[in-house]
Design a protein around this motif. Structure first.
Motif, short mmCIF file in Angstrom:
data_model
loop_
_atom_site.label_atom_id
_atom_site.label_comp_id
_atom_site.label_asym_id
_atom_site.label_seq_id
_atom_site.Cartn_x
_atom_site.Cartn_y
_atom_site.Cartn_z
N ILE A 25 16.79 32.42 -27.58
CA ILE A 25 16.21 33.25 -26.51
C ILE A 25 16.59 32.61 -25.18
CG2 ILE A 25 14.09 34.16 -25.49
CD1 ILE A 25 12.77 33.75 -28.25
N ILE A 26 17.22 33.39 -24.32
CA ILE A 26 17.60 32.89 -22.99
C ILE A 26 16.60 33.43 -21.98
CG2 ILE A 26 19.43 32.85 -21.24
CD1 ILE A 26 21.36 33.63 -23.63
N ILE A 27 16.00 32.53 -21.24
CA ILE A 27 14.99 32.95 -20.24
C ILE A 27 15.49 32.53 -18.85
CG2 ILE A 27 12.57 32.81 -19.55
CD1 ILE A 27 11.99 31.77 -22.43
N ARG A 44 6.50 30.48 -27.53
CA ARG A 44 6.24 29.50 -28.59
C ARG A 44 5.20 30.03 -29.58
NH1 ARG A 44 6.67 24.19 -24.80
NH2 ARG A 44 8.59 23.38 -25.68
N ALA A 45 4.21 30.73 -29.03
CA ALA A 45 3.14 31.22 -29.91
C ALA A 45 3.59 32.43 -30.72
CB ALA A 45 1.92 31.59 -29.06
N ASP A 50 14.63 29.47 -31.38
CA ASP A 50 14.94 28.53 -30.31
C ASP A 50 14.98 29.27 -28.98
OD1 ASP A 50 15.19 26.55 -32.12
OD2 ASP A 50 17.36 26.33 -31.99
N PHE A 51 14.73 28.55 -27.92
CA PHE A 51 14.83 29.20 -26.60
C PHE A 51 15.32 28.18 -25.58
CE2 PHE A 51 10.62 27.40 -26.87
CZ PHE A 51 10.46 26.79 -25.63
N ARG B 134 12.67 21.56 -32.86
CA ARG B 134 12.74 22.91 -32.32
C ARG B 134 12.87 22.84 -30.81
NH1 ARG B 134 8.07 27.06 -31.41
NH2 ARG B 134 9.33 28.72 -30.56
N SER B 135 13.81 23.60 -30.23
CA SER B 135 13.94 23.55 -28.78
C SER B 135 12.79 24.30 -28.17
CB SER B 135 15.26 24.10 -28.31
OG SER B 135 15.54 25.33 -28.85
#
Lengths: 247, 135
Positions: A25-27, A44-45, A50-51, B134-135
């Motif tokens: 995920i790109i933010i 995260r929740a 991955d982000f 985990r990232s």
């Protein structure tokens, strides 16, 4: 005695960067100090992907918050604009071997809980890109009159140029597969990229689809789209889409 | 040689001299210096052949010869401006790619540092737990 110098100089890669991954995920974040921590907490929740946050040369406390909270991020030394920031994320995804990359706004407008649905639609439908749309189904999002007019205009422009019906062409909530990630590394529009990306991908034969999603109001920060910029946005995008279609 | 002809030659000569000076001192990159030398040379040639330009403009139906010269000069300047914009765009693309590479490399360096710190035993002889995967 250990040899720290040799260890430091050895071009090894972190095991975190070596893992086989699936979806990133790109933010993108530019001056999102008010909302970025909450957005990341929500990601995260909600999902187990991955982000990475791309801090686009923010001048507020965004960088400090990312460091303090231990949020994985890429720090751009200068402000590249949304296109440059997104391309940074796609470049990272490509280098690290991700198969899919999703973009999610840093201002909390997109609900990460929708991501698995986007992923399923991409995989099951055999699409290359899936766009989260506010308008595929009536889900209560109205937006301002000017914004809706702009979206309506771009819907018809895209239809005219590609024959494709895209109900939410300005949505920044998207998921792309690796072929498209590779395409984005080569070229990604600098500013106001959403509409141009749709047209460019459609004309290159990539398969696009939309999935209904909810979008919320910004959790913080200030939108970069003003009335004057909206007009520039529409004129600029139209001009270059038409020019690139002809030449 | 008339006054106009003499002044044209003088100005073209000064312009060409300026270019040569800048090119000689490496103030212009070779590719750009070459273009400017060509332009300076063309301006000097035009100044030399000023009387011939009268005949040319008459032949193609331009009543006032300087209009023809200005038209050519303006076209040349616009083309040069366009070329400079192309060079600028290309440099901007380069800067964008470099900034993206810097951001990526910063991340790799940070990750490597974290991994090194985690792997290096501390005073009590135990390694610090590695960062969550985990990232």
């Amino acid at each position: 005695m250990p040899e720290p110098a040799a260890g430091l100089l050895r071009p090894f890669r972190s095991s975190i960067l070596r893992r086989v991954r699936d979806l990133l995920i790109i933010i993108p974040a530019y001056n999102e100090a008010d909302s970025i921590a909450a957005t990341v907490a929500e990601v995260r929740a909600a999902v187990d992907y991955d982000f990475i946050v791309v801090n686009d040369g923010s001048t507020d406390d965004t960088a400090r918050i990312l460091d303090r909270e231990g949020i994985p991020h890429l720090d751009l030394p200068i402000n590249l604009g949304i296109g440059g920031a997104m391309q940074t994320g796609y470049r990272y995804a490509y280098r690290e071997g991700y198969q899919y990359a999703a973009q999610l706004d840093g201002d909390g407008q997109h609900d990460p809980k929708d991501l698995p649905r986007l992923a399923h639609a991409l995989e099951d439908g055999g699409h290359d890109v899936v766009i989260g749309s506010r308008f595929v189904e009536e889900r209560g999002y109205r937006g301002g009159r000017a914004r809706r007019s702009g979206i309506y205009y771009f819907q018809h422009l895209i239809r005219f140029l590609t024959g494709l019906k895209v109900t939410d062409p300005t949505s920044g909530f998207r998921l792309a597969n690796r072929r498209v990630i590779e395409e984005f590394v080569k070229h990604y529009p600098v500013d106001y990229p959403e509409v141009e990306v749709v047209v460019s991908l459609a004309r290159r034969g990539y398969r696009l689809a939309e999935v209904p999603v909810d979008m919320r109001d910004r959790a913080g920060g200030v939108s970069s789209i003003t009335a004057v910029r909206s007009l520039y946005y529409m004129a600029k995008v139209t001009l270059f889409l038409v020019i690139r279609r002809v030449f | 040689m008339g006054v106009v002809h003499a002044i044209s030659l003088l100005v073209a000569g000064i312009f060409l001299g300026q270019i040569m000076l800048l090119a000689g001192r490496h103030r212009l990159r070779d590719r750009h210096a070459f273009i400017w030398v060509m332009i300076g040379g063309a301006a000097f040639a035009a100044a030399l052949g000023l009387p011939a330009l009268n005949a040319i403009s008459e032949a193609i139906g331009v009543a006032y010869m300087p209009s023809l010269v200005f038209l050519g000069a303006i076209y040349l300047i616009l083309t040069l401006l366009m070329y400079q914009t192309m060079v600028l765009s290309s440099h901007q693309d380069g800067i964008r790619t470099m900034a993206q590479e810097i951001a990526y490399l910063r991340r790799v360096v940070e990750m490597n540092q974290n991994e090194l710190e985690a792997a290096t035993p501390n005073a009590s002889g135990t390694a610090r737990p590695a960062e969550a995967s985990r990232s």
